[in-house]
Design a protein around this motif. Structure first.
Motif, PDB file in Angstrom:
ATOM      1  N   ARG A  98       1.228  -1.111  -0.056  1.00  0.00           N
ATOM      2  CA  ARG A  98       0.366   0.209   0.043  1.00  0.00           C
ATOM      3  C   ARG A  98       1.252   1.239  -0.170  1.00  0.00           C
ATOM      4  NH1 ARG A  98      -2.175   3.566   4.101  1.00  0.00           N
ATOM      5  NH2 ARG A  98      -4.328   3.830   3.606  1.00  0.00           N
ATOM      6  N   LEU A  99       1.983   1.662   0.661  1.00  0.00           N
ATOM      7  CA  LEU A  99       3.167   2.215   0.729  1.00  0.00           C
ATOM      8  C   LEU A  99       3.403   2.567  -0.224  1.00  0.00           C
ATOM      9  CD1 LEU A  99       4.744   1.987   4.129  1.00  0.00           C
ATOM     10  CD2 LEU A  99       2.521   2.654   4.371  1.00  0.00           C
ATOM     11  N   VAL A 100       3.996   1.095  -1.225  1.00  0.00           N
ATOM     12  CA  VAL A 100       4.701   1.557  -2.825  1.00  0.00           C
ATOM     13  C   VAL A 100       3.286   2.543  -3.452  1.00  0.00           C
ATOM     14  CG1 VAL A 100       5.183   0.282  -4.571  1.00  0.00           C
ATOM     15  CG2 VAL A 100       5.982   0.260  -2.143  1.00  0.00           C
ATOM     16  N   ARG A 101       1.630   1.313  -3.331  1.00  0.00           N
ATOM     17  CA  ARG A 101       0.908   2.471  -4.607  1.00  0.00           C
ATOM     18  C   ARG A 101       0.378   3.919  -4.107  1.00  0.00           C
ATOM     19  NH1 ARG A 101      -1.441  -2.876  -2.260  1.00  0.00           N
ATOM     20  NH2 ARG A 101      -3.270  -1.614  -1.800  1.00  0.00           N
ATOM     21  N   LEU A 102       1.237   4.592  -3.079  1.00  0.00           N
ATOM     22  CA  LEU A 102       0.803   5.361  -2.247  1.00  0.00           C
ATOM     23  C   LEU A 102       1.867   6.282  -3.057  1.00  0.00           C
ATOM     24  CD1 LEU A 102      -0.921   5.385   0.697  1.00  0.00           C
ATOM     25  CD2 LEU A 102      -1.832   6.240  -1.157  1.00  0.00           C
ATOM     26  N   THR A 103       3.104   6.081  -3.161  1.00  0.00           N
ATOM     27  CA  THR A 103       4.228   6.522  -3.939  1.00  0.00           C
ATOM     28  C   THR A 103       3.390   6.866  -4.838  1.00  0.00           C
ATOM     29  OG1 THR A 103       5.060   5.498  -2.048  1.00  0.00           O
ATOM     30  CG2 THR A 103       6.730   6.524  -3.938  1.00  0.00           C
ATOM     31  N   GLU A 104       3.439   5.467  -5.866  1.00  0.00           N
ATOM     32  CA  GLU A 104       2.879   5.500  -7.258  1.00  0.00           C
ATOM     33  C   GLU A 104       2.503   6.764  -7.571  1.00  0.00           C
ATOM     34  OE1 GLU A 104       4.144   1.225  -9.085  1.00  0.00           O
ATOM     35  OE2 GLU A 104       2.383   1.272  -7.802  1.00  0.00           O
ATOM     36  N   ARG A 105       1.333   7.250  -7.051  1.00  0.00           N
ATOM     37  CA  ARG A 105      -0.089   7.743  -6.998  1.00  0.00           C
ATOM     38  C   ARG A 105       1.182   9.352  -7.263  1.00  0.00           C
ATOM     39  NH1 ARG A 105      -2.603  11.791  -4.624  1.00  0.00           N
ATOM     40  NH2 ARG A 105      -5.392  12.136  -5.129  1.00  0.00           N
ATOM     41  N   VAL A 106       2.605   9.439  -6.477  1.00  0.00           N
ATOM     42  CA  VAL A 106       2.583  10.632  -6.166  1.00  0.00           C
ATOM     43  C   VAL A 106       3.433  11.105  -8.035  1.00  0.00           C
ATOM     44  CG1 VAL A 106       4.331  12.161  -5.316  1.00  0.00           C
ATOM     45  CG2 VAL A 106       2.634  10.859  -4.125  1.00  0.00           C
ATOM     46  N   VAL A 107       4.430   9.904  -8.342  1.00  0.00           N
ATOM     47  CA  VAL A 107       4.634   9.514  -9.643  1.00  0.00           C
ATOM     48  C   VAL A 107       3.762   9.857 -10.452  1.00  0.00           C
ATOM     49  CG1 VAL A 107       5.451   8.199 -11.354  1.00  0.00           C
ATOM     50  CG2 VAL A 107       6.754   7.985  -8.393  1.00  0.00           C
ATOM     51  N   GLN A 108       2.217   9.366 -10.684  1.00  0.00           N
ATOM     52  CA  GLN A 108       1.543   9.775 -11.909  1.00  0.00           C
ATOM     53  C   GLN A 108       1.313  10.815 -11.637  1.00  0.00           C
ATOM     54  OE1 GLN A 108       1.083   6.953 -14.265  1.00  0.00           O
ATOM     55  NE2 GLN A 108       0.261   8.746 -15.311  1.00  0.00           N
ATOM     56  N   ARG A 109       0.622  11.476 -10.358  1.00  0.00           N
ATOM     57  CA  ARG A 109       0.075  12.729 -10.490  1.00  0.00           C
ATOM     58  C   ARG A 109       1.386  14.076 -10.543  1.00  0.00           C
ATOM     59  NH1 ARG A 109      -3.653  14.616  -7.213  1.00  0.00           N
ATOM     60  NH2 ARG A 109      -3.931  15.974  -8.803  1.00  0.00           N
ATOM     61  N   CYS A 110       2.370  13.658 -10.516  1.00  0.00           N
ATOM     62  CA  CYS A 110       3.615  14.646 -10.962  1.00  0.00           C
ATOM     63  C   CYS A 110       3.544  14.453 -12.473  1.00  0.00           C
ATOM     64  CB  CYS A 110       4.504  14.201 -10.074  1.00  0.00           C
ATOM     65  SG  CYS A 110       4.890  14.707  -8.549  1.00  0.00           S
ATOM     66  N   ALA A 111       3.831  13.662 -12.645  1.00  0.00           N
ATOM     67  CA  ALA A 111       3.399  12.504 -14.248  1.00  0.00           C
ATOM     68  C   ALA A 111       2.793  14.360 -14.850  1.00  0.00           C
ATOM     69  CB  ALA A 111       4.100  11.664 -14.863  1.00  0.00           C
ATOM     70  N   ASP A 112       1.687  13.487 -14.344  1.00  0.00           N
ATOM     71  CA  ASP A 112       0.333  14.318 -16.095  1.00  0.00           C
ATOM     72  C   ASP A 112       0.413  15.728 -15.448  1.00  0.00           C
ATOM     73  OD1 ASP A 112      -0.238  11.776 -16.002  1.00  0.00           O
ATOM     74  OD2 ASP A 112      -1.185  11.518 -14.625  1.00  0.00           O
ATOM     75  N   ALA A 113       0.704  16.312 -14.500  1.00  0.00           N
ATOM     76  CA  ALA A 113       1.359  17.663 -14.673  1.00  0.00           C
ATOM     77  C   ALA A 113       2.225  18.238 -14.640  1.00  0.00           C
ATOM     78  CB  ALA A 113       1.086  17.867 -12.894  1.00  0.00           C
ATOM     79  N   GLY A 114       3.081  17.392 -15.267  1.00  0.00           N
ATOM     80  CA  GLY A 114       4.253  17.965 -15.751  1.00  0.00           C
ATOM     81  C   GLY A 114       5.549  18.476 -14.576  1.00  0.00           C
ATOM     82  N   VAL A 115       5.412  18.398 -13.301  1.00  0.00           N
ATOM     83  CA  VAL A 115       6.194  18.809 -12.744  1.00  0.00           C
ATOM     84  C   VAL A 115       7.600  17.643 -12.457  1.00  0.00           C
ATOM     85  CG1 VAL A 115       6.011  18.916 -10.309  1.00  0.00           C
ATOM     86  CG2 VAL A 115       3.663  19.866 -11.623  1.00  0.00           C
ATOM     87  N   ARG A 138      11.733  -2.919   8.068  1.00  0.00           N
ATOM     88  CA  ARG A 138      11.155  -2.095   6.929  1.00  0.00           C
ATOM     89  C   ARG A 138      11.499  -1.087   5.787  1.00  0.00           C
ATOM     90  NH1 ARG A 138       6.071  -1.886  11.332  1.00  0.00           N
ATOM     91  NH2 ARG A 138       5.642  -3.961  11.739  1.00  0.00           N
ATOM     92  N   GLY A 139      12.196  -0.203   6.891  1.00  0.00           N
ATOM     93  CA  GLY A 139      12.674   0.375   5.897  1.00  0.00           C
ATOM     94  C   GLY A 139      14.331   0.084   4.724  1.00  0.00           C
ATOM     95  N   THR A 140      14.693  -1.092   4.646  1.00  0.00           N
ATOM     96  CA  THR A 140      15.182  -1.382   4.062  1.00  0.00           C
ATOM     97  C   THR A 140      13.697  -1.909   2.531  1.00  0.00           C
ATOM     98  OG1 THR A 140      16.837  -2.025   5.358  1.00  0.00           O
ATOM     99  CG2 THR A 140      16.456  -3.692   3.226  1.00  0.00           C
ATOM    100  N   GLU A 141      13.059  -2.891   3.113  1.00  0.00           N
ATOM    101  CA  GLU A 141      12.056  -2.938   2.340  1.00  0.00           C
ATOM    102  C   GLU A 141      11.612  -2.181   1.205  1.00  0.00           C
ATOM    103  OE1 GLU A 141       9.741  -5.739   4.058  1.00  0.00           O
ATOM    104  OE2 GLU A 141      10.926  -7.544   4.350  1.00  0.00           O
TER     105      GLU A 141
END
Length: 273
Positions: A98-115, A138-141
């Motif tokens: 879930r943490l990775v999916r939320l990070t992917e949301r950030v990646v996609q939103r920024c890509a869509d916005a051209g940031v 946990r941090g390593t993973e």
């Protein structure tokens, strides 16, 4: 404000807010403030800067509320830094996927916005913390997963978790959880270098890391660990009732640096975490 020029917004938790790098007036500076000043100095131009990070925040409100606010700013940002997950690591029942999916949301939103996006992993505090082995695992993973995500999307990734130098005690504040001033300076230098500016990584002379006495350990638990446990029991966070320290664009001059107007802080006092 003109649309021209660099506009840098930072989102995250206490790591990005700057907790541990305390100024004489009681405010926090931190690596993101130093990056904004470094960008202005390196380019010779005024950089507009905002910092929406709030101590204690879990990754979900960072990747949703903070991100949405950042991308809705006027004018929009040209550069955004994201770090999250440090507070999730200390909670029961963590869901890494879930943490990775939320990070992917950030990646996609920024890509869509051209940031342009910079991803960071937080420095590893586990060596001197209770339950440090769990936090380290946990941090390593999470760091491995975010590094792979950054590689797939060709993003700048600043891996502070695996920075061996910053694990030394001289880089940390008294609570052993948050970086001190030298720790924040090292992160800022690593970020600026990753962005392509010729900055040498900040380092300090090694400090002794001998055994801590019983009285020192008792004081540490009384002043830092017990307040944190008390907040967890009450379902509270040190960031409750707080807002980002620079919620609107602040001009950072190439020669003067960051000198934003500060409004009175009406949030309740208490240790960060």
């Amino acid at each position: 404000m003109s649309d021209a020029g660099m506009r840098y917004v930072a989102i995250g938790d206490s790591f990005t807010e700057g907790v541990g790098d305390d100024l004489p007036d009681g405010s926090s500076r931190g690596w993101a403030d130093l990056v904004a000043s470094g960008l202005a100095s390196a380019t010779g131009e005024t950089v507009h800067y905002a910092n929406l990070a709030v101590r204690g925040r879990l990754i979900e409100p960072i990747a949703t509320t903070q991100l949405d606010t950042a991308l809705a700013m006027t004018p929009p940002p040209t550069l955004l830094s994201f770090n999250g997950g440090g507070n999730d690591m200390m909670r029961a029942g963590i869901d890494l996927d879930r943490l990775v999916r939320l990070t992917e949301r950030v990646v996609q939103r920024c890509a869509d916005a051209g940031v342009r996006l910079v991803l960071l992993s937080g420095a590893d505090p586990s060596a001197r913390l209770p339950f440090g082995h769990m936090i380290h695992r946990r941090g390593t993973e999470l760091t491995v997963a975010v590094a792979e995500l950054a590689a797939r999307h060709d993003l700048v990734f600043v891996d502070m978790f695996n920075d061996q130098e910053i694990r030394g005690p001289g880089y940390w504040s008294a609570d052993r959880l948050h970086l001190g001033g030298d720790g924040h300076r090292r992160v800022a230098s690593r970020v600026l270098a990753a962005l392509g500016y010729p900055v040498t990584a900040h380092a300090v002379a090694p400090s002794p890391n001998g055994r801590r006495g019983v009285l020192a350990e008792a004081r540490y638990y009384r002043e830092h660990v017990l307040p944190w446990l008390n907040r967890r029991i009450r379902g509270r966070s040190s960031g409750d009732d707080r807002a980002g320290k620079h919620p609107a664009w602040v001009p950072v001059d190439a020669t003067v640096g960051l000198t934003p107007p500060r409004s009175p802080d009406t949030s309740p006092p208490g240790p960060a975490g």
